[in-house]
Design a protein around this motif. Structure first.
Motif, PDB file in Angstrom:
ATOM      1  N   GLY A 255       6.067   6.939  -7.462  1.00 13.64           N
ATOM      2  CA  GLY A 255       5.931   5.997  -6.357  1.00 13.64           C
ATOM      3  C   GLY A 255       6.978   4.913  -6.312  1.00 13.64           C
ATOM      4  O   GLY A 255       6.894   3.999  -5.493  1.00 13.64           O
TER       5      GLY A 255
ATOM      6  N   GLY B 138       0.794  -1.224   0.000  1.00  9.04           N
ATOM      7  CA  GLY B 138       0.000   0.000   0.000  1.00  9.04           C
ATOM      8  C   GLY B 138       0.829   1.278   0.000  1.00  9.04           C
ATOM      9  O   GLY B 138       0.333   2.339  -0.387  1.00  9.04           O
ATOM     10  N   ARG B 139       2.090   1.167   0.418  1.00  3.83           N
ATOM     11  CA  ARG B 139       2.958   2.354   0.420  1.00  3.83           C
ATOM     12  C   ARG B 139       3.110   2.873  -1.001  1.00  3.83           C
ATOM     13  O   ARG B 139       3.407   2.112  -1.909  1.00  3.83           O
ATOM     14  N   GLN B 140       2.883   4.124  -1.185  1.00  7.88           N
ATOM     15  CA  GLN B 140       3.047   4.794  -2.477  1.00  7.88           C
ATOM     16  C   GLN B 140       2.065   4.302  -3.551  1.00  7.88           C
ATOM     17  O   GLN B 140       2.205   4.660  -4.714  1.00  7.88           O
ATOM     18  N   GLN B 141       1.084   3.500  -3.158  1.00  3.61           N
ATOM     19  CA  GLN B 141       0.153   2.951  -4.142  1.00  3.61           C
ATOM     20  C   GLN B 141      -0.606   4.052  -4.875  1.00  3.61           C
ATOM     21  O   GLN B 141      -0.804   3.971  -6.092  1.00  3.61           O
ATOM     22  N   THR B 142      -1.013   5.077  -4.170  1.00  2.82           N
ATOM     23  CA  THR B 142      -1.727   6.183  -4.809  1.00  2.82           C
ATOM     24  C   THR B 142      -0.870   6.832  -5.873  1.00  2.82           C
ATOM     25  O   THR B 142      -1.344   7.115  -6.975  1.00  2.82           O
ATOM     26  N   ARG B 143       0.400   7.053  -5.566  1.00  2.00           N
ATOM     27  CA  ARG B 143       1.309   7.656  -6.547  1.00  2.00           C
ATOM     28  C   ARG B 143       1.529   6.728  -7.734  1.00  2.00           C
ATOM     29  O   ARG B 143       1.640   7.181  -8.863  1.00  2.00           O
ATOM     30  N   ARG B 144       1.598   5.418  -7.482  1.00  2.99           N
ATOM     31  CA  ARG B 144       1.851   4.472  -8.567  1.00  2.99           C
ATOM     32  C   ARG B 144       0.678   4.350  -9.534  1.00  2.99           C
ATOM     33  O   ARG B 144       0.845   3.878 -10.649  1.00  2.99           O
ATOM     34  N   THR B 145      -0.518   4.805  -9.138  1.00  2.00           N
ATOM     35  CA  THR B 145      -1.656   4.746 -10.066  1.00  2.00           C
ATOM     36  C   THR B 145      -1.422   5.652 -11.278  1.00  2.00           C
ATOM     37  O   THR B 145      -2.064   5.479 -12.311  1.00  2.00           O
ATOM     38  N   ALA B 146      -0.500   6.592 -11.163  1.00  2.00           N
ATOM     39  CA  ALA B 146      -0.177   7.474 -12.288  1.00  2.00           C
ATOM     40  C   ALA B 146       0.709   6.793 -13.337  1.00  2.00           C
ATOM     41  O   ALA B 146       0.957   7.360 -14.405  1.00  2.00           O
TER      42      ALA B 146
END
Length: 185
Positions: free
Chosen positions: A106, A61-69
């Motif tokens: 991410g 879950g770490r950096q998952q939001t950033r990796r969606t890009a």
């Protein structure tokens, strides 16, 4: 001290029956086939996601939001560029590959090092606070190292690659032994 633990581990460990090792080998095999079939030598999205799970485990879950890009096109362009880079100086090549891979949203030093390790296990290892702590210890005030620079990564690689050469074992075995040693402490 880490050297003694690593020697002992390498003498006694049964890699063939180790589930983590089997999973790593299977991922390396899939990745090699994927790269061989890719004209751009880039990593596909499904394999990138597997690498993330392999490296991050419970911290996926770490950096998952950033990796969606990360789009498929961006992933292909960046991983292909990093893996196609060539240079006669290993340190320059490694620093350049790491910088390129970390351009992915991410993706930090740990994931970038995991990609290099899985694609070139004879040359690389996965940087992480666990293995760093075993090789170099904690800071003078006892704090755990959480962020790494390219120089830190190169220092880690130098230590494990020298050990591997001196002991006539693959670099990846040393890296794996350090990971396992930390887990058993």
């Amino acid at each position: 001290m880490w050297r003694d633990k690593t020697v002992q581990f390498l003498k006694t460990h049964n890699f063939a029956s180790d589930q983590d090792w089997k999973r790593t080998e299977a991922l390396k095999t899939k990745l090699a086939a994927d790269l061989a079939s890719s004209p751009s030598r880039s990593i596909s999205r499904p394999l990138f996601d597997e690498i993330l799970v392999w490296k991050l485990r419970g911290q996926i879950g770490r950096q998952q939001t950033r990796r969606t890009a990360i789009t498929s096109q961006l992933l292909s362009a960046i991983t292909g560029c990093a893996l196609r880079l060539q240079h006669s100086d290993f340190e320059i090549l490694t620093a350049a590959r790491m910088a390129v891979l970390q351009a992915l949203p991410g993706v930090g030093m740990g994931v970038a090092s995991a990609i290099l390790t899985l694609t070139s296990p004879q040359d690389y290892g996965v940087i992480d606070f666990r293995v760093w702590e075993l090789v170099f210890g904690r800071s003078k005030n006892g704090e755990r190292k959480q962020t790494f620079t390219a120089k830190n990564y190169l220092d880690y690689l130098k230590a494990i690659r020298c050990f591997a050469i001196q002991n006539r074992v693959p670099t990846q075995h040393v890296d794996f032994a350090l990971w396992k040693a930390w887990e058993t402490e």
